[in-house]
Enzyme design. Sequence first.
Site, PDB file in Angstrom:
ATOM      1  N   LYS A 169      33.163  66.406  -9.043  1.00  0.00           N
ATOM      2  CA  LYS A 169      32.705  64.810  -8.361  1.00  0.00           C
ATOM      3  C   LYS A 169      34.066  64.095  -8.053  1.00  0.00           C
ATOM      4  O   LYS A 169      34.174  63.545  -6.995  1.00  0.00           O
ATOM      5  CB  LYS A 169      31.988  64.266  -9.423  1.00  0.00           C
ATOM      6  N   GLN A 207      28.064  61.218 -17.731  1.00  0.00           N
ATOM      7  CA  GLN A 207      27.623  62.891 -17.503  1.00  0.00           C
ATOM      8  C   GLN A 207      26.728  63.104 -18.629  1.00  0.00           C
ATOM      9  O   GLN A 207      27.192  62.909 -19.711  1.00  0.00           O
ATOM     10  CB  GLN A 207      29.032  63.450 -17.562  1.00  0.00           C
ATOM     11  N   ASP A 217      22.992  57.753 -10.078  1.00  0.00           N
ATOM     12  CA  ASP A 217      21.995  58.922 -10.287  1.00  0.00           C
ATOM     13  C   ASP A 217      20.532  58.697 -10.103  1.00  0.00           C
ATOM     14  O   ASP A 217      19.985  59.830 -10.024  1.00  0.00           O
ATOM     15  CB  ASP A 217      22.276  59.153 -11.906  1.00  0.00           C
TER      16      ASP A 217
END
Length: 281
Positions: free
Chosen positions: A53, A97, A120
């Site tokens: 990422k 995460q 997200d």
Amino acid sequence: MSAKIVDGKLVSQVLREKMKLRVEELAKRDIQPGLAVILLGDDAASQVYVRNKVAACQAIGVQSRVYRLAANTSEQKVLEALKLLNNDSEINGILVQLPLPKHIDEDKILEIISPQKDVDGFHKINVGAMVTGHARFYPCTPHGVMKLLEYYGIAIEGRHAVVVGRSNIVGKPMALMLLEKGATVSICNSKTPDLASFTRQADIVVVAVGKPKVLSGDMIKPGATVIDVGINRLPDGSLAGDVDFESVREVAGFLTPVPGGVGPMTITMLLENTIRSSEMV
Ligand code: NAP
């Protein structure tokens, strides 16, 4: 017949080139999109995801900051870090995460992230907005699948889509997004009796289970589009999806490989959401 292989790396590259132009436009307004990533512990797979990422951000001019916290960091400390990031004007997107260590309540963590920075798309406010057709951020993996279908000109409206898996991060939002585009959608799960009786009816099958070879060639209709979201580490160390690639390839019309299918698109959509967030500032 052999399926056309859906190339997630290629589509990602095309989309990321367009994103670079948007980042340049933002730079003219003195804005650089910024993503903050919180990583708890030293889970090997999570480390790789975060590294990928960060590299993807760097390649298109998005600033990224990674906060690596020990696995035993208290929930309170993580919540405090997130509150600071919510008020940090250089940060447009915040990502924690997953999976988190067991002593941390995932719901609490996801709910403290500002919905404006929830790139997200997991915050309940954003989930609710998506369900009612007013999404601010679509969750990255299903959004990436939609972009693959769009790029390859695969019709959705009026088609029967079967989603295998009902998780909050893939299966459920995937089903909703296909529904929004006019598909008739069936959602299967581990309790579904005779999975094949559903998948054989599908024009589009999306498999997000996390078990190798859940779908084989005899379980699909000739010419169907098969999207494999799964990522499984095999005993020999190699990666495989949820689909029995060889047998499905002989029957499907389109098929995503693992790796190189949905995976790169997930990161691309994270970039999309971060840029989108900074464009809304
Ligand atoms: P998850 O939360 O474990 O959900 C798995 C789903 O599969 C559950 O709904 C489960 O049903 C269902 N299931 C399990 N066995 C089944 C079976 N035999 N038949 C039908 N359904 C079955 O997993 P997830 O987070 O959605 O992830 C799924 C996979 O996608 C994993 O391999 C993950 O690593 C991968 N993934 C990939 C990306 C990417 O970027 N490519 C992103 C996210 C996830 P129940 O609800 O009934 O238990």
